[in-house]
Design an enzyme around this catalytic site. Structure first.
Site, PDB file in Angstrom:
ATOM      1  N   ARG A   1      39.482 172.955 -41.828  1.00  0.00           N
ATOM      2  CA  ARG A   1      40.734 173.521 -41.345  1.00  0.00           C
ATOM      3  C   ARG A   1      41.257 174.472 -42.425  1.00  0.00           C
ATOM      4  O   ARG A   1      40.972 174.317 -43.606  1.00  0.00           O
ATOM      5  CB  ARG A   1      41.780 172.411 -41.074  1.00  0.00           C
ATOM      6  CG  ARG A   1      41.371 171.431 -39.950  1.00  0.00           C
ATOM      7  CD  ARG A   1      41.337 172.132 -38.620  1.00  0.00           C
ATOM      8  NE  ARG A   1      41.019 171.283 -37.462  1.00  0.00           N
ATOM      9  CZ  ARG A   1      39.794 171.122 -36.956  1.00  0.00           C
ATOM     10  NH1 ARG A   1      38.742 171.709 -37.534  1.00  0.00           N
ATOM     11  NH2 ARG A   1      39.600 170.385 -35.878  1.00  0.00           N
TER      12      ARG A   1
ATOM     13  N   ALA B   1      43.660 174.542 -24.632  1.00  0.00           N
ATOM     14  CA  ALA B   1      43.587 175.274 -23.357  1.00  0.00           C
ATOM     15  C   ALA B   1      45.000 175.558 -22.832  1.00  0.00           C
ATOM     16  O   ALA B   1      45.275 176.636 -22.289  1.00  0.00           O
ATOM     17  CB  ALA B   1      42.789 174.472 -22.332  1.00  0.00           C
TER      18      ALA B   1
ATOM     19  N   THR C   1      61.318 164.537 -27.635  1.00  0.00           N
ATOM     20  CA  THR C   1      60.202 163.669 -27.263  1.00  0.00           C
ATOM     21  C   THR C   1      59.907 162.783 -28.470  1.00  0.00           C
ATOM     22  O   THR C   1      60.629 162.837 -29.475  1.00  0.00           O
ATOM     23  CB  THR C   1      58.940 164.499 -26.942  1.00  0.00           C
ATOM     24  OG1 THR C   1      58.501 165.127 -28.160  1.00  0.00           O
ATOM     25  CG2 THR C   1      59.209 165.547 -25.881  1.00  0.00           C
TER      26      THR C   1
ATOM     27  N   ILE D   1      62.557 172.472 -21.810  1.00  0.00           N
ATOM     28  CA  ILE D   1      62.228 173.872 -21.482  1.00  0.00           C
ATOM     29  C   ILE D   1      61.654 173.995 -20.065  1.00  0.00           C
ATOM     30  O   ILE D   1      61.601 175.087 -19.521  1.00  0.00           O
ATOM     31  CB  ILE D   1      61.258 174.527 -22.497  1.00  0.00           C
ATOM     32  CG1 ILE D   1      59.916 173.782 -22.573  1.00  0.00           C
ATOM     33  CG2 ILE D   1      61.893 174.648 -23.870  1.00  0.00           C
ATOM     34  CD1 ILE D   1      58.820 174.564 -23.296  1.00  0.00           C
TER      35      ILE D   1
ATOM     36  N   LYS E   1      47.691 175.926 -24.690  1.00  0.00           N
ATOM     37  CA  LYS E   1      48.289 176.965 -25.544  1.00  0.00           C
ATOM     38  C   LYS E   1      47.703 178.337 -25.201  1.00  0.00           C
ATOM     39  O   LYS E   1      48.408 179.346 -25.187  1.00  0.00           O
ATOM     40  CB  LYS E   1      48.050 176.643 -27.032  1.00  0.00           C
ATOM     41  CG  LYS E   1      48.773 175.418 -27.555  1.00  0.00           C
ATOM     42  CD  LYS E   1      50.286 175.527 -27.530  1.00  0.00           C
ATOM     43  CE  LYS E   1      50.834 176.489 -28.550  1.00  0.00           C
ATOM     44  NZ  LYS E   1      52.330 176.470 -28.582  1.00  0.00           N
TER      45      LYS E   1
ATOM     46  N   THR F   1      48.557 179.182 -31.675  1.00  0.00           N
ATOM     47  CA  THR F   1      47.686 178.487 -32.621  1.00  0.00           C
ATOM     48  C   THR F   1      46.310 179.141 -32.709  1.00  0.00           C
ATOM     49  O   THR F   1      45.834 179.732 -31.729  1.00  0.00           O
ATOM     50  CB  THR F   1      47.525 177.012 -32.177  1.00  0.00           C
ATOM     51  OG1 THR F   1      46.463 176.418 -32.922  1.00  0.00           O
ATOM     52  CG2 THR F   1      47.193 176.880 -30.691  1.00  0.00           C
ATOM     53  N   ASP F   2      45.671 178.976 -33.860  1.00  0.00           N
ATOM     54  CA  ASP F   2      44.293 179.480 -34.007  1.00  0.00           C
ATOM     55  C   ASP F   2      43.327 178.718 -33.089  1.00  0.00           C
ATOM     56  O   ASP F   2      42.207 179.175 -32.842  1.00  0.00           O
ATOM     57  CB  ASP F   2      43.824 179.390 -35.468  1.00  0.00           C
ATOM     58  CG  ASP F   2      43.860 177.989 -36.065  1.00  0.00           C
ATOM     59  OD1 ASP F   2      44.234 177.029 -35.360  1.00  0.00           O
ATOM     60  OD2 ASP F   2      43.499 177.849 -37.255  1.00  0.00           O
ATOM     61  N   GLU F   3      43.774 177.561 -32.575  1.00  0.00           N
ATOM     62  CA  GLU F   3      42.868 176.759 -31.735  1.00  0.00           C
ATOM     63  C   GLU F   3      42.517 177.452 -30.419  1.00  0.00           C
ATOM     64  O   GLU F   3      41.569 177.057 -29.754  1.00  0.00           O
ATOM     65  CB  GLU F   3      43.476 175.375 -31.457  1.00  0.00           C
ATOM     66  CG  GLU F   3      43.650 174.575 -32.728  1.00  0.00           C
ATOM     67  CD  GLU F   3      43.738 173.078 -32.503  1.00  0.00           C
ATOM     68  OE1 GLU F   3      43.426 172.603 -31.406  1.00  0.00           O
ATOM     69  OE2 GLU F   3      44.127 172.390 -33.460  1.00  0.00           O
TER      70      GLU F   3
ATOM     71  N   TYR G   1      44.817 170.439 -25.197  1.00  0.00           N
ATOM     72  CA  TYR G   1      45.919 171.053 -25.967  1.00  0.00           C
ATOM     73  C   TYR G   1      45.689 172.550 -26.137  1.00  0.00           C
ATOM     74  O   TYR G   1      46.532 173.374 -25.780  1.00  0.00           O
ATOM     75  CB  TYR G   1      46.052 170.381 -27.346  1.00  0.00           C
ATOM     76  CG  TYR G   1      46.831 171.236 -28.333  1.00  0.00           C
ATOM     77  CD1 TYR G   1      48.202 171.447 -28.179  1.00  0.00           C
ATOM     78  CD2 TYR G   1      46.198 171.876 -29.415  1.00  0.00           C
ATOM     79  CE1 TYR G   1      48.919 172.245 -29.066  1.00  0.00           C
ATOM     80  CE2 TYR G   1      46.900 172.678 -30.298  1.00  0.00           C
ATOM     81  CZ  TYR G   1      48.260 172.862 -30.122  1.00  0.00           C
ATOM     82  OH  TYR G   1      48.963 173.670 -30.988  1.00  0.00           O
TER      83      TYR G   1
ATOM     84  N   ILE H   1      57.428 172.159 -37.385  1.00  0.00           N
ATOM     85  CA  ILE H   1      57.547 173.560 -37.819  1.00  0.00           C
ATOM     86  C   ILE H   1      58.892 174.131 -37.374  1.00  0.00           C
ATOM     87  O   ILE H   1      59.572 174.827 -38.149  1.00  0.00           O
ATOM     88  CB  ILE H   1      56.382 174.422 -37.269  1.00  0.00           C
ATOM     89  CG1 ILE H   1      55.039 173.774 -37.606  1.00  0.00           C
ATOM     90  CG2 ILE H   1      56.435 175.827 -37.871  1.00  0.00           C
ATOM     91  CD1 ILE H   1      53.830 174.486 -37.016  1.00  0.00           C
TER      92      ILE H   1
END
Ligand code: NAD
Ligand code: DAU
Length: 340
Positions: free
Chosen positions: A217, A155, A36, A60, A157, A125-127, A153, A12
């Site tokens: 999704r 958690a 990475t 970062i 975010k 994210t929506d997650e 992941y 993205i």
């Protein structure tokens, strides 16, 4: 404006760099990326000679490096795409998710504070909202939905979102957050559902569908996400969270069948495999706030977006063939070896 885009060599962030460099010739875009396994300079190749674009390799999490960069470049804005982004990898190796997604974000927040930047935008994210049941289609995530992450992941975010909002409340830092649904489009690393299925179908290899393929999704074409982030950074209200989604819910199995049909490949390639641990059932974003307050709307229908995407993978074979011929093979064998 001078904007640091972290994670700009990823999917993205890379699309965002292309969009910004070409849309705003008077702005300067500095891509900061650690490169990475998910970062790919070939994604940024078309930008390398642009006067308003610069690539800098860095982490970062490296505070000294981030501070030196802010001192030398004097950016106005940081937009943080940099992350470990793949749920399956977070099941195998959570540590790096906490390090990059939480501690890395904190370094960027501290830099925003120390150098008085005009904005820090966190790409989330929506997650972070967890999942919704499959049999309650009326339920959707709005910005006030409770945070209830399921995977290491999501958690990580969610933690980064909480830190970002805490820096707003405590230090009055000018932050915004966008929480987006699943993206698809060019330059998508072929470990995620859509590019994985395109690439494997093209090679007549089995397509691993988790469980029964009924998980849902909400797919958004990546350029629509890029435009939403740009709008939030320019016109969004500081301290606010904006949900971004495509109004386009699909069960995984239906997505896979659409890809097979477009490519003229048989459904016999589908192979149902052991489910992902803790697999979220359904995501559905309610994007009314960004539509109402900032006038954003998704412009690309899934039927068109998936055709552009498949065409892009057909026309850019070297881009993904370089990836799947390298270190990625080890990951694939480790993740799917016993399942497929
Ligand atoms: P990606 O995995 O394709 O790219 C991540 C990029 O971050 C890579 O270029 C990588 O090299 C870089 N990176 C990783 N660790 C770094 C570090 N410590 N320092 C500097 N750079 C580092 O990810 P993506 O799919 O493009 O997602 C970008 C962002 O959007 C992530 O924050 C993700 O959580 C979020 N997001 C993704 C989706 C999606 O559908 N892909 C949806 C909503 C939100
Ligand atoms: O919702 C936004 C999130 O979307 C982002 O925050 C993440 O960074 C991004 O990776 C994506 O997460 P998902 O887990 O939803 O994406 P993925 O492409 O890994 O999987 C999509 C769905 O397809 C999911 O239900 C799992 C399933 N799947 C995935 C793979 C890789 C399969 O059935 N088989 C597979 O081989």
């Amino acid at each position: 404006m001078k904007i640091i885009v972290t994670g700009g060599a990823g999917f993205i962030g890379g699309n965002f760099c292309h969009y910004m460099v070409n849309t705003y010739p008077d702005d300067t875009i500095i891509c900061l990326d650690k490169l990475t396994y998910a970062g790919n300079l070939e994604t940024l190749e078309p930008l390398k000679d642009k006067k308003n674009f610069k690539f800098i390799k860095g982490d970062i999490c490296d505070r000294d490096f981030v501070y030196e960069l802010c001192e030398s470049e004097k950016p106005d804005v940081i937009i943080n795409f940099a992350a470990e982004s793949h749920v399956d990898r977070s099941v195998l190796e959570p540590d790096v998710f906490v390090k990059t997604n939480v501690l890395g974000t904190q370094v960027l927040l501290d830099a925003t504070k120390k150098y008085n930047l005009k904005r820090f935008h966190q790409v989330s994210t929506d997650e972070v909202y967890g999942d919704l049941p499959l049999d309650r289609p009326e339920l959707m995530f709005d910005e006030n939905y409770k945070i209830k992450a399921s995977s290491p992941y999501s958690a990580s975010k969610a933690s980064a979102d909480l830190l970002t909002l805490a820096y707003y409340r405590t230090f009055n830092l000018p932050v915004t957050i966008s929480r987006c649904s699943n993206n698809y489009g060019p330059y998508h690393f072929p470990e995620k559902l859509i590019p994985l299925m395109i690439q494997r179908a093209l090679n007549d290899e089995p397509l691993p569908v988790y469980g029964e393929g009924k998980n849902v999704r909400d797919w958004l074409y990546v350029l629509d996400h890029c435009k939403a982030i740009d709008l939030i950074v320019r016109k969004g209200k500081v301290g606010e969270v904006y949900n971004v989604g495509g109004h386009n819910e699909k069960a995984n199995i239906d997505v896979v069948k659409i890809i097979l049909k477009e490519l003229g490949k048989p459904e016999s390639l589908i192979k149902y495999v052991t489910d992902r641990p803790g697999h979220d059932l359904r995501y559905a974003i309610n994007p009314e706030k960004i539509e109402r307050e900032l006038g954003w709307k998704p412009e690309t229908k899934f039927e068109d977006g998936i055709k552009y995407t498949i065409k892009w993978y057909l026309e850019n074979r070297p881009w993904w063939e370089h990836i799947i011929s390298g270190e990625y093979q080890n990951y694939f064998n480790n993740m799917y070896g016993k399942r497929i």
